[in-house]
Design a protein around this motif. Sequence first.
Motif, PDB file in Angstrom:
ATOM      1  N   CYS A  38       0.840  -1.194   0.000  1.00 50.22           N
ATOM      2  CA  CYS A  38       0.000   0.000   0.000  1.00 50.22           C
ATOM      3  C   CYS A  38       0.883   1.255   0.000  1.00 50.22           C
ATOM      4  CB  CYS A  38      -0.895  -0.017   1.239  1.00 50.22           C
ATOM      5  SG  CYS A  38      -1.911   1.469   1.407  1.00 50.22           S
ATOM      6  N   ALA A  98       0.127   4.104   0.901  1.00 53.52           N
ATOM      7  CA  ALA A  98      -0.181   4.975   2.032  1.00 53.52           C
ATOM      8  C   ALA A  98       0.396   4.458   3.342  1.00 53.52           C
ATOM      9  CB  ALA A  98      -1.689   5.145   2.173  1.00 53.52           C
ATOM     10  N   CYS A  99       0.408   3.130   3.538  1.00 52.33           N
ATOM     11  CA  CYS A  99       0.800   2.606   4.851  1.00 52.33           C
ATOM     12  C   CYS A  99       1.809   1.457   4.803  1.00 52.33           C
ATOM     13  CB  CYS A  99      -0.437   2.181   5.638  1.00 52.33           C
ATOM     14  SG  CYS A  99      -1.153   0.628   5.062  1.00 52.33           S
ATOM     15  N   ASN A 133       1.330  -1.656   3.928  1.00 55.74           N
ATOM     16  CA  ASN A 133       0.725  -2.977   4.114  1.00 55.74           C
ATOM     17  C   ASN A 133       0.944  -3.829   2.851  1.00 55.74           C
ATOM     18  OD1 ASN A 133      -0.965  -5.045   5.105  1.00 55.74           O
ATOM     19  ND2 ASN A 133      -2.818  -4.059   4.320  1.00 55.74           N
ATOM     20  N   CYS A 159      -7.426  -1.247   1.385  1.00 52.45           N
ATOM     21  CA  CYS A 159      -6.354  -1.708   2.254  1.00 52.45           C
ATOM     22  C   CYS A 159      -6.960  -1.952   3.634  1.00 52.45           C
ATOM     23  CB  CYS A 159      -5.257  -0.654   2.327  1.00 52.45           C
ATOM     24  SG  CYS A 159      -4.019  -1.009   3.586  1.00 52.45           S
ATOM     25  N   CYS A 210      -5.306   0.665   6.382  1.00 53.91           N
ATOM     26  CA  CYS A 210      -5.569   2.115   6.437  1.00 53.91           C
ATOM     27  C   CYS A 210      -6.886   2.508   5.767  1.00 53.91           C
ATOM     28  CB  CYS A 210      -4.415   2.895   5.816  1.00 53.91           C
ATOM     29  SG  CYS A 210      -4.315   2.767   4.024  1.00 53.91           S
TER      30      CYS A 210
HETATM   31 ZN   LIG Z   1      -2.869   1.013   3.486  1.00 50.39          ZN
END
Ligand SMILES: [Zn+2]
Length: 160
Positions: A74, A76-77, A79, A123, A126
């Motif tokens: 991911c 953003a995070c 994962n 996800c 997040c």
């Molecule tokens: Zn994420």
Amino acid sequence: MKLTISIIILVFSLGCNSNAQEAKNQKTYPVSKTEAQWKSELTTAEFQVLRKKGTERAFSSKLNRIEEPGTFVCAACGNELYKTRHKFESGTGWPSFDRPVDEKNVDYRPDRTGGFSALEVLCANCGGHLGHVFNDGPRNTTGKRHCINGVAMDFIPKKK
Ligand SMILES: [Zn+2]
């Protein structure tokens, strides 16, 4: 007459009260940030897809061409979401996979916004929007096609 109009306005405003509906649909994810935080951490393109459920232009992602072993995480995070070994050429212009790294790593939600009924993929860490899953994937494996926005992911090559 005045009463009728008031009723119409009341019904209309109730019908448009999507905030309450949205709040009900809000799920809490382990990584939770405000819109302003996400906006400052993500690029404009990432923010549009991950937080605003946008869709990148077909054939625009460099991740489409990745064939080397590794993991798609991911953006953003971090994962872990997908593996190269589950990637296949769908011809759609978006990175496509027949399954996630683990079903626990993604979250699914019905999506009827596009005038079609589809399953949104998010996800699980997040809540970022990744793409959609369809049932026209490879018949010889899962039959699923996870159609994922490349901009929502980073690629980590497998260590040699
Ligand atoms: Zn994420």
